[in-house]
Design a protein around this motif. Sequence first.
Motif, PDB file in Angstrom:
ATOM      1  N   ALA A 196       0.824  -1.016   0.173  1.00  0.00           N
ATOM      2  CA  ALA A 196      -0.167  -0.389  -0.038  1.00  0.00           C
ATOM      3  C   ALA A 196       0.957   1.788   0.021  1.00  0.00           C
ATOM      4  O   ALA A 196       0.550   2.370  -0.543  1.00  0.00           O
ATOM      5  CB  ALA A 196      -0.491   0.612   1.075  1.00  0.00           C
ATOM      6  N   VAL A 197       1.785   1.203   0.482  1.00  0.00           N
ATOM      7  CA  VAL A 197       3.055   2.224   0.971  1.00  0.00           C
ATOM      8  C   VAL A 197       3.483   2.497  -0.771  1.00  0.00           C
ATOM      9  O   VAL A 197       3.440   3.443  -1.242  1.00  0.00           O
ATOM     10  CB  VAL A 197       4.076   2.269   1.993  1.00  0.00           C
ATOM     11  N   GLN A 198       4.143   1.508  -0.941  1.00  0.00           N
ATOM     12  CA  GLN A 198       4.473   1.399  -2.292  1.00  0.00           C
ATOM     13  C   GLN A 198       3.410   1.923  -3.487  1.00  0.00           C
ATOM     14  O   GLN A 198       4.613   2.945  -4.073  1.00  0.00           O
ATOM     15  CB  GLN A 198       5.091   0.989  -2.880  1.00  0.00           C
ATOM     16  N   ARG A 199       2.515   1.621  -3.564  1.00  0.00           N
ATOM     17  CA  ARG A 199       1.350   1.883  -4.074  1.00  0.00           C
ATOM     18  C   ARG A 199       0.836   4.092  -4.081  1.00  0.00           C
ATOM     19  O   ARG A 199       1.653   4.477  -5.332  1.00  0.00           O
ATOM     20  CB  ARG A 199       0.397   1.418  -4.111  1.00  0.00           C
ATOM     21  N   SER A 200       1.262   4.334  -2.633  1.00  0.00           N
ATOM     22  CA  SER A 200       1.108   5.172  -2.565  1.00  0.00           C
ATOM     23  C   SER A 200       2.503   6.105  -3.465  1.00  0.00           C
ATOM     24  O   SER A 200       2.352   7.407  -4.604  1.00  0.00           O
ATOM     25  CB  SER A 200       0.525   5.573  -1.368  1.00  0.00           C
ATOM     26  N   MET A 201       3.934   6.370  -2.643  1.00  0.00           N
ATOM     27  CA  MET A 201       4.699   6.480  -3.807  1.00  0.00           C
ATOM     28  C   MET A 201       4.790   6.797  -4.689  1.00  0.00           C
ATOM     29  O   MET A 201       5.270   7.409  -5.765  1.00  0.00           O
ATOM     30  CB  MET A 201       6.127   5.391  -2.715  1.00  0.00           C
ATOM     31  N   ASP A 202       4.273   5.430  -5.524  1.00  0.00           N
ATOM     32  CA  ASP A 202       4.267   5.317  -7.004  1.00  0.00           C
ATOM     33  C   ASP A 202       3.619   6.163  -7.772  1.00  0.00           C
ATOM     34  O   ASP A 202       3.701   7.646  -8.405  1.00  0.00           O
ATOM     35  CB  ASP A 202       3.828   4.113  -7.534  1.00  0.00           C
ATOM     36  N   GLU A 203       2.111   6.441  -7.293  1.00  0.00           N
ATOM     37  CA  GLU A 203       1.442   7.402  -7.108  1.00  0.00           C
ATOM     38  C   GLU A 203       1.443   8.611  -7.413  1.00  0.00           C
ATOM     39  O   GLU A 203       2.137  10.016  -7.989  1.00  0.00           O
ATOM     40  CB  GLU A 203      -0.136   7.478  -7.210  1.00  0.00           C
ATOM     41  N   THR A 204       2.398   9.256  -6.245  1.00  0.00           N
ATOM     42  CA  THR A 204       3.047  10.671  -5.699  1.00  0.00           C
ATOM     43  C   THR A 204       3.986  10.782  -6.515  1.00  0.00           C
ATOM     44  O   THR A 204       3.247  12.309  -7.477  1.00  0.00           O
ATOM     45  CB  THR A 204       3.513  10.587  -4.465  1.00  0.00           C
ATOM     46  N   LEU A 205       4.471  10.015  -6.929  1.00  0.00           N
ATOM     47  CA  LEU A 205       6.110  10.033  -8.217  1.00  0.00           C
ATOM     48  C   LEU A 205       5.756  10.748  -9.412  1.00  0.00           C
ATOM     49  O   LEU A 205       6.054  11.636 -10.311  1.00  0.00           O
ATOM     50  CB  LEU A 205       7.115   9.596  -7.446  1.00  0.00           C
ATOM     51  N   ASN A 206       4.731   9.724  -9.792  1.00  0.00           N
ATOM     52  CA  ASN A 206       4.212  10.090 -10.601  1.00  0.00           C
ATOM     53  C   ASN A 206       3.099  11.212 -10.930  1.00  0.00           C
ATOM     54  O   ASN A 206       3.721  12.251 -11.900  1.00  0.00           O
ATOM     55  CB  ASN A 206       3.034   9.273 -11.004  1.00  0.00           C
ATOM     56  N   ALA A 207       3.232  11.188  -9.979  1.00  0.00           N
ATOM     57  CA  ALA A 207       1.811  12.809 -10.092  1.00  0.00           C
ATOM     58  C   ALA A 207       3.018  14.307 -10.344  1.00  0.00           C
ATOM     59  O   ALA A 207       2.573  15.610 -11.220  1.00  0.00           O
ATOM     60  CB  ALA A 207       1.021  12.718  -9.178  1.00  0.00           C
ATOM     61  N   LEU A 208       3.861  14.177  -9.271  1.00  0.00           N
ATOM     62  CA  LEU A 208       5.297  15.017  -8.943  1.00  0.00           C
ATOM     63  C   LEU A 208       5.202  15.148 -10.153  1.00  0.00           C
ATOM     64  O   LEU A 208       5.434  16.591 -10.766  1.00  0.00           O
ATOM     65  CB  LEU A 208       5.585  15.115  -8.034  1.00  0.00           C
ATOM     66  N   LEU A 209       5.731  14.170 -11.369  1.00  0.00           N
ATOM     67  CA  LEU A 209       6.606  13.940 -12.720  1.00  0.00           C
ATOM     68  C   LEU A 209       5.689  14.912 -13.571  1.00  0.00           C
ATOM     69  O   LEU A 209       6.232  15.861 -14.781  1.00  0.00           O
ATOM     70  CB  LEU A 209       7.780  12.729 -12.685  1.00  0.00           C
ATOM     71  N   GLU A 210       4.806  14.429 -13.189  1.00  0.00           N
ATOM     72  CA  GLU A 210       3.849  14.871 -14.684  1.00  0.00           C
ATOM     73  C   GLU A 210       3.419  16.434 -14.367  1.00  0.00           C
ATOM     74  O   GLU A 210       3.014  16.764 -15.263  1.00  0.00           O
ATOM     75  CB  GLU A 210       2.212  13.628 -15.054  1.00  0.00           C
TER      76      GLU A 210
END
Length: 180
Positions: free
Chosen positions: A56-70
């Motif tokens: 769950a934490v890894q999923r949140s991290m991936d989402e956060t990094l992707n959103a910030l990079l986008e």
Amino acid sequence: DAAMTPSALSRSFARLPLLWKLTLRSALLLLLLFAAYNAVQFFYIERWIEHQAQIAVQRSMDETLNALLERGTEPNERDRTEIRGLLDRINANDQLIRIVDERGNRIAAASNGVPEASVAPVHVETTQWGRERSGGHSLLTMRSPLTIRRFDGTVEIVRSLEAFERLSAAYSRVMLAFGG
């Protein structure tokens, strides 16, 4: 009729017929095997629960990094409200998401049940996992580097393991009461 001493108990056992001795030893062996099975089952359930929290934490991290990079622009103080809204949409229950700069200064954060002060902000160069205790609660932390143009910072996700600990405690009570 005082309590039987170990030597008196062994003398009584020695006088039992062979069939009773075999029955008692078999019952004891079954009890020990059952207890060992339950202990192994409990251990694997604990590991599985912990692994689910990490996923769950890894999923949140991936989402956060992707959103910030986008988003494409460097996180800064002026964009704090926009970034906070983004983090709020991604954040889950019992979790904190925080962005810090290279000096460990907070840029933005979103918290849902985890006080920001429970874990000090830390800048990292590589992804790091950790477990910490704060206020009697166990916390799972994941820190990952974030580089956008000239911004060099860290995304921190802190998840409270209190719900997982309650589930584990309830499971252990059920295993003790009903034997698995």
